[in-house]
Design an enzyme around this catalytic site. Structure first.
Site, PDB file in Angstrom:
ATOM      1  N   CYS A  21     -60.649 -35.090 -27.810  1.00 59.29           N
ATOM      2  CA  CYS A  21     -61.067 -33.806 -27.233  1.00 59.29           C
ATOM      3  C   CYS A  21     -60.066 -32.699 -27.560  1.00 59.29           C
ATOM      4  CB  CYS A  21     -61.226 -33.948 -25.731  1.00 59.29           C
ATOM      5  SG  CYS A  21     -59.823 -34.756 -24.966  1.00 59.29           S
ATOM      6  N   HIS A  74     -58.109 -29.574 -20.150  1.00 55.39           N
ATOM      7  CA  HIS A  74     -56.807 -29.450 -20.810  1.00 55.39           C
ATOM      8  C   HIS A  74     -56.581 -27.966 -21.143  1.00 55.39           C
ATOM      9  CE1 HIS A  74     -56.873 -33.787 -21.787  1.00 55.39           C
ATOM     10  NE2 HIS A  74     -57.991 -33.631 -22.476  1.00 55.39           N
TER      11      HIS A  74
HETATM   12  N1  LIG Z   1     -62.542 -38.868 -21.353  1.00 58.10           N
HETATM   13  C1  LIG Z   1     -62.124 -37.996 -22.232  1.00 58.10           C
HETATM   14  O1  LIG Z   1     -61.602 -36.941 -21.883  1.00 58.10           O
HETATM   15  C2  LIG Z   1     -62.262 -38.236 -23.684  1.00 58.10           C
HETATM   16  C3  LIG Z   1     -62.250 -39.492 -24.221  1.00 58.10           C
HETATM   17  N2  LIG Z   1     -62.312 -39.649 -25.564  1.00 58.10           N
HETATM   18  C4  LIG Z   1     -62.286 -40.972 -26.174  1.00 58.10           C
HETATM   19  O2  LIG Z   1     -63.568 -41.577 -25.971  1.00 58.10           O
HETATM   20  C5  LIG Z   1     -63.413 -42.979 -25.818  1.00 58.10           C
HETATM   21  C6  LIG Z   1     -64.026 -43.390 -24.500  1.00 58.10           C
HETATM   22  O3  LIG Z   1     -63.330 -42.736 -23.460  1.00 58.10           O
HETATM   23  P1  LIG Z   1     -63.977 -42.479 -22.039  1.00 58.10           P
HETATM   24  O4  LIG Z   1     -65.430 -42.227 -22.161  1.00 58.10           O
HETATM   25  O5  LIG Z   1     -63.129 -41.481 -21.365  1.00 58.10           O
HETATM   26  O6  LIG Z   1     -63.716 -43.878 -21.349  1.00 58.10           O
HETATM   27  P2  LIG Z   1     -64.361 -44.427 -20.009  1.00 58.10           P
HETATM   28  O7  LIG Z   1     -63.367 -45.368 -19.435  1.00 58.10           O
HETATM   29  O8  LIG Z   1     -64.883 -43.337 -19.177  1.00 58.10           O
HETATM   30  O9  LIG Z   1     -65.606 -45.227 -20.555  1.00 58.10           O
HETATM   31  C7  LIG Z   1     -65.485 -46.338 -21.349  1.00 58.10           C
HETATM   32  C8  LIG Z   1     -66.588 -47.280 -21.006  1.00 58.10           C
HETATM   33  O10 LIG Z   1     -66.444 -48.419 -21.825  1.00 58.10           O
HETATM   34  C9  LIG Z   1     -66.955 -49.500 -21.117  1.00 58.10           C
HETATM   35  N3  LIG Z   1     -66.294 -50.736 -21.502  1.00 58.10           N
HETATM   36  C10 LIG Z   1     -65.171 -51.274 -21.038  1.00 58.10           C
HETATM   37  N4  LIG Z   1     -64.924 -52.422 -21.645  1.00 58.10           N
HETATM   38  C11 LIG Z   1     -65.930 -52.610 -22.514  1.00 58.10           C
HETATM   39  C12 LIG Z   1     -66.281 -53.632 -23.418  1.00 58.10           C
HETATM   40  N5  LIG Z   1     -65.538 -54.739 -23.550  1.00 58.10           N
HETATM   41  N6  LIG Z   1     -67.403 -53.482 -24.154  1.00 58.10           N
HETATM   42  C13 LIG Z   1     -68.179 -52.397 -24.028  1.00 58.10           C
HETATM   43  N7  LIG Z   1     -67.918 -51.421 -23.149  1.00 58.10           N
HETATM   44  C14 LIG Z   1     -66.807 -51.529 -22.415  1.00 58.10           C
HETATM   45  C15 LIG Z   1     -66.811 -49.237 -19.650  1.00 58.10           C
HETATM   46  O11 LIG Z   1     -68.104 -49.499 -19.147  1.00 58.10           O
HETATM   47  P3  LIG Z   1     -68.413 -50.337 -17.825  1.00 58.10           P
HETATM   48  O12 LIG Z   1     -68.479 -49.287 -16.761  1.00 58.10           O
HETATM   49  O13 LIG Z   1     -69.703 -50.950 -18.137  1.00 58.10           O
HETATM   50  O14 LIG Z   1     -67.311 -51.329 -17.578  1.00 58.10           O
HETATM   51  C16 LIG Z   1     -66.521 -47.758 -19.561  1.00 58.10           C
HETATM   52  O15 LIG Z   1     -67.484 -47.064 -18.802  1.00 58.10           O
HETATM   53  C17 LIG Z   1     -61.901 -43.254 -25.963  1.00 58.10           C
HETATM   54  O16 LIG Z   1     -61.641 -43.507 -27.333  1.00 58.10           O
HETATM   55  C18 LIG Z   1     -61.269 -41.914 -25.571  1.00 58.10           C
HETATM   56  O17 LIG Z   1     -60.004 -41.722 -26.109  1.00 58.10           O
HETATM   57  C19 LIG Z   1     -62.474 -38.576 -26.410  1.00 58.10           C
HETATM   58  C20 LIG Z   1     -62.542 -37.321 -25.921  1.00 58.10           C
HETATM   59  C21 LIG Z   1     -62.360 -37.045 -24.523  1.00 58.10           C
HETATM   60  O1  LIG Z   2     -58.953 -37.529 -26.073  1.00 59.65           O
HETATM   61  C1  LIG Z   2     -58.442 -37.149 -25.032  1.00 59.65           C
HETATM   62  O2  LIG Z   2     -57.218 -36.602 -24.892  1.00 59.65           O
HETATM   63  P1  LIG Z   2     -56.122 -36.501 -26.060  1.00 59.65           P
HETATM   64  O3  LIG Z   2     -56.697 -35.605 -27.129  1.00 59.65           O
HETATM   65  O4  LIG Z   2     -54.948 -35.857 -25.398  1.00 59.65           O
HETATM   66  O5  LIG Z   2     -55.860 -37.898 -26.561  1.00 59.65           O
HETATM   67  C2  LIG Z   2     -59.139 -37.412 -23.795  1.00 59.65           C
HETATM   68  O6  LIG Z   2     -58.872 -36.430 -22.825  1.00 59.65           O
HETATM   69  C3  LIG Z   2     -58.774 -38.780 -23.348  1.00 59.65           C
HETATM   70  O7  LIG Z   2     -57.446 -38.765 -23.111  1.00 59.65           O
HETATM   71  P2  LIG Z   2     -56.801 -39.946 -22.290  1.00 59.65           P
HETATM   72  O8  LIG Z   2     -56.392 -40.968 -23.314  1.00 59.65           O
HETATM   73  O9  LIG Z   2     -55.656 -39.281 -21.606  1.00 59.65           O
HETATM   74  O10 LIG Z   2     -57.877 -40.451 -21.375  1.00 59.65           O
END
Ligand SMILES: NC(=O)C1=CN([C@@H]2O[C@H](COP(=O)(O)OP(=O)(O)OC[C@H]3O[C@@H](n4cnc5c(N)ncnc54)[C@H](OP(=O)(O)O)[C@@H]3O)[C@@H](O)[C@H]2O)C=CC1
Ligand SMILES: O=C(OP(=O)(O)O)[C@H](O)COP(=O)(O)O
Length: 335
Positions: A142, A218
């Site tokens: 992000c 952020h």
């Molecule tokens: N949140 C953010 O601000 C941002 C995140 N990202 C990136 O996106 C990706 C996901 O992050 P985010 O959405 O925040 O993470 P979350 O923790 O919100 O979601 C990840 C999901 O993955 C599921 N999960 C966990 N273990 C497994 C598994 N073994 N197999 C399949 N699914 C699984 C969980 O589902 P369940 O509930 O079913 O256990 C959980 O809901 C990361 O790479 C992160 O760095 C990028 C931009 C912004």
């Molecule tokens: O991609 C993100 O942040 P980043 O660009 O600082 O790695 C998301 O906000 C997830 O960050 P986190 O790894 O702190 O959950």
């Protein structure tokens, strides 16, 4: 042409928003999502008519124990899709990749993965063409997306960028982590963001980062050493004409990230998503050969349109601007 069949592995903060966005596209079909457990999110997906698959066979008993009928497991989902969007926790995508390769499906990874997981690191307005026809693409994080959107718009003027990221500690739905009353610096420079921007656009950039106790957004403080002169009003013009970047004025009450989120709420955006990068207009200033500006990034949603554009590029469904315009319109992105 038949719609591209999309599956989502990891239905969390990013996965559920990408799933929603896929349902808004007329050239894509959401086949299903995976869950590891039958929590309220699984029930909500089912209410929305989204087929729920167990993320692997080992999780099946959790669903069976409460009588939650799943449509199959991840392997079944992989048999039905053209592309899987991996939105599992950071680092897990790399471990999942062999499953995708075995199933012969294309895959999109998120910014928590290393750049090496994919052929291309992606921000649509900066390098859409690089993802054309590719099998594995990483949508960068992000913060990296936010930096790349504004910096690519002024790339011709950049000699060197120094940026400080003030990172939100957790997402609003996350009660597992802190800090609750502390500031956590990334003690090594650069933070991952600078090198990550360089996987998308070739600029000189150094970044450092701090995590602070907020969940909303952020904030980035950006300083650019200029290669050639530019005036602040020119940069305002450039950002006004840059897709997925919006200017906000402190003068109009946008004093903090709180009002930016309220703006998205006022638009009745789904989950108050602010897909656009928010630049404070008054913060854009030039002193000598240095340009300064401050921007905010809605971490939960800015990468969502990027995932949609990445799918179009990977299947060569549209050229860059056709895809960006289509995605923007479908999600109500203002420009
Ligand atoms: N949140 C953010 O601000 C941002 C995140 N990202 C990136 O996106 C990706 C996901 O992050 P985010 O959405 O925040 O993470 P979350 O923790 O919100 O979601 C990840 C999901 O993955 C599921 N999960 C966990 N273990 C497994 C598994 N073994 N197999 C399949 N699914 C699984 C969980 O589902 P369940 O509930 O079913 O256990 C959980 O809901 C990361 O790479 C992160 O760095 C990028 C931009 C912004
Ligand atoms: O991609 C993100 O942040 P980043 O660009 O600082 O790695 C998301 O906000 C997830 O960050 P986190 O790894 O702190 O959950």
């Amino acid at each position: 042409m038949a719609k591209v069949k999309v599956g989502i592995n990891g239905y969390g903060t990013i996965g559920k928003r990408v799933a929603y966005a896929v349902t808004k596209q007329d050239d894509m079909k959401l086949v299903g999502v995976t869950k590891t457990k039958p929590d309220f999110e699984a029930y909500r997906a089912r209410e929305l008519g989204i087929p729920v698959y167990a993320a692997s066979e080992e999780f099946l008993p959790r669903f069976e124990n409460v009588g939650f009928e799943v449509a199959g497991t991840l392997n079944d989902l992989l048999n039905e899709v053209d592309i899987i969007v991996d939105a599992t926790p950071g680092g897990m995508g790399e471990k999942n990749k062999p499953l995708y390769e075995k199933a012969g499906v294309k895959a999109i990874f998120q910014g928590g993965e290393k750049a090496s997981v994919a052929e291309v690191s992606f921000v649509a307005q900066a390098n859409y063409e690089n993802a054309l026809g590719k099998d594995y693409v990483r949508v960068v994080s992000c913060n990296t997306t936010g930096l790349t959107r504004t910096l690519s718009a002024i790339q011709d003027y950049i000699d060197y960028v120094y940026a400080v990221m003030i990172r939100r500690a957790a997402d609003p739905n996350d009660s597992k982590r802190g800090p609750v009353n502390a500031i956590t610096p990334s003690v090594t420079v650069p933070s991952h963001h600078g090198p990550d921007v360089q996987t998308v656009i070739p600029i000189n950039i150094e970044t450092s980062a701090f995590v602070v106790p907020t969940t909303l957004m952020h904030v980035h403080s950006i300083m650019v050493e200029l290669k050639k002169p530019v005036e602040a009003k020119d940069v305002v013009d450039i950002f006004e004409n840059t897709t997925r970047v919006l200017l906000f004025e402190k003068e109009k009450g946008f004093e903090s990230t709180a009002q930016l989120i309220e703006f998205a709420r006022n638009l009745h955006r789904e989950w108050n998503n602010l897909y656009e990068i928010a630049v404070w207009k008054e913060s854009i200033s030039v002193r000598g050969n240095r340009l300064f500006y401050i921007q905010a990034v809605h971490q939960e949603s800015d990468v969502v349109p990027e995932n949609i554009d990445a799918i179009r590029a990977m299947f060569e469904l549209a050229d860059k601007w056709e895809s960006i315009k289509k995605t923007n319109k479908s999600l109500g992105i203002l420009k």
